[in-house]
Scaffold this motif. Sequence first.
Motif, PDB file in Angstrom:
ATOM      1  N   ALA A 232      62.247  27.667  12.448  1.00 60.99           N
ATOM      2  CA  ALA A 232      62.998  28.692  11.727  1.00 60.99           C
ATOM      3  C   ALA A 232      64.346  28.158  11.270  1.00 60.99           C
ATOM      4  CB  ALA A 232      63.187  29.928  12.612  1.00 60.99           C
ATOM      5  N   ALA A 233      64.986  27.323  12.106  1.00 59.83           N
ATOM      6  CA  ALA A 233      66.271  26.726  11.739  1.00 59.83           C
ATOM      7  C   ALA A 233      66.103  25.788  10.551  1.00 59.83           C
ATOM      8  CB  ALA A 233      66.873  25.979  12.927  1.00 59.83           C
ATOM      9  N   LYS A 238      66.866  24.551   4.767  1.00 61.37           N
ATOM     10  CA  LYS A 238      66.319  24.237   3.445  1.00 61.37           C
ATOM     11  C   LYS A 238      66.756  25.266   2.413  1.00 61.37           C
ATOM     12  CE  LYS A 238      62.118  21.782   4.911  1.00 61.37           C
ATOM     13  NZ  LYS A 238      60.626  21.845   4.959  1.00 61.37           N
ATOM     14  N   GLU A 239      66.748  26.539   2.804  1.00 62.42           N
ATOM     15  CA  GLU A 239      67.096  27.602   1.857  1.00 62.42           C
ATOM     16  C   GLU A 239      68.581  27.624   1.543  1.00 62.42           C
ATOM     17  OE1 GLU A 239      66.716  32.470   1.298  1.00 62.42           O
ATOM     18  OE2 GLU A 239      65.989  31.519   3.140  1.00 62.42           O
ATOM     19  N   GLN A 250      75.110  18.238   7.594  1.00 64.11           N
ATOM     20  CA  GLN A 250      74.525  18.657   8.871  1.00 64.11           C
ATOM     21  C   GLN A 250      73.196  19.367   8.661  1.00 64.11           C
ATOM     22  OE1 GLN A 250      77.719  18.909   7.907  1.00 64.11           O
ATOM     23  NE2 GLN A 250      79.083  19.342   9.643  1.00 64.11           N
ATOM     24  N   ALA A 251      73.132  20.207   7.612  1.00 62.18           N
ATOM     25  CA  ALA A 251      71.881  20.911   7.312  1.00 62.18           C
ATOM     26  C   ALA A 251      70.785  19.911   6.944  1.00 62.18           C
ATOM     27  CB  ALA A 251      72.107  21.917   6.192  1.00 62.18           C
ATOM     28  N   ASP A 252      71.144  18.906   6.154  1.00 62.45           N
ATOM     29  CA  ASP A 252      70.165  17.889   5.764  1.00 62.45           C
ATOM     30  C   ASP A 252      69.663  17.111   6.976  1.00 62.45           C
ATOM     31  OD1 ASP A 252      70.424  18.635   3.127  1.00 62.45           O
ATOM     32  OD2 ASP A 252      71.792  17.002   2.600  1.00 62.45           O
ATOM     33  N   ILE A 253      70.553  16.867   7.928  1.00 62.26           N
ATOM     34  CA  ILE A 253      70.180  16.080   9.112  1.00 62.26           C
ATOM     35  C   ILE A 253      69.126  16.796   9.948  1.00 62.26           C
ATOM     36  CG2 ILE A 253      71.025  15.297  11.371  1.00 62.26           C
ATOM     37  CD1 ILE A 253      73.604  14.422   9.937  1.00 62.26           C
ATOM     38  N   ILE A 254      69.281  18.122  10.133  1.00 58.40           N
ATOM     39  CA  ILE A 254      68.296  18.811  10.970  1.00 58.40           C
ATOM     40  C   ILE A 254      66.939  18.894  10.256  1.00 58.40           C
ATOM     41  CG2 ILE A 254      70.108  20.105  12.163  1.00 58.40           C
ATOM     42  CD1 ILE A 254      69.159  22.610  10.770  1.00 58.40           C
TER      43      ILE A 254
END
Length: 261
Positions: A232-233, A238-239, A250-254
């Motif tokens: 879900a994270a 992605k969104e 940080q979003a790209d890393i996860i």
Amino acid sequence: MKREELLAYCGGFIDGDGSIYSIVLQQTGGRGIYVRNELSAASDIRTPLDRIFGLLGVGSIAETKRGGFTYVVRFSDAAKAVKRLRPFLLTKYRQADLLLQLQSEINQTNPLVTSQLGVSRSSQRLPAGAIENRVAVAREISRINNESPCDSCGAAPKKRKILTAWAAGYLDAEGYFHISKSGGKKAPMITMGTVDLGAANLLKSHFGGYVVAAGHTKAGKAIHRWQVDRGAAVSVAKEIGPYLTVKREQADIIVLYQNSV
């Protein structure tokens, strides 16, 4: 990013790490008092403040002694900025409405005054109680800022992209994208702590996840933590990723981490 999405992002950032307030000040020489309206935001990284300044076209950005940055806009320009952002202010809407009420009252009682709220530059006499009313509104804004967290958000945008852009601004200000242990295993996670329960519940209703109590501030306000993890994270990252500025990497890393396991 479309203009409406930019406004939503900026509204979210102000909701998360900005301030809307009015300061009661003494005129030079002790001739009376006046009210100065302000809109401000702070960030360790200048990028989101440049986005706000570029969109609103008023105010200024300065570097702080600690190495961060602040965006500030004052007097009638603050009211102009707040008016543009108002449809996208979901937690600070009460402060915004009071500031706009104050500006409207000043414009009606003395239309010549547009730069310094409460200070008359003409010979027109202010109505009895006008200054007292302005001070009362300024103090109510201060009370809300200091004592009344937002338990219920204002009307949220109906378009999902607009609400996602707002959430990106809020999470750029207050969120964390990281890899953490969940159920004994490492997993992608997004968390956000706030005293505004309404913001935490809005993120939960928009993206899923859950909201838990997370202690109290030094001032005694309850802290609420919204959290989403695992797949879900990744979906949230992605969104929301295309709208982020501070937390984009940080979003790209996860997302990359999830794809590698």
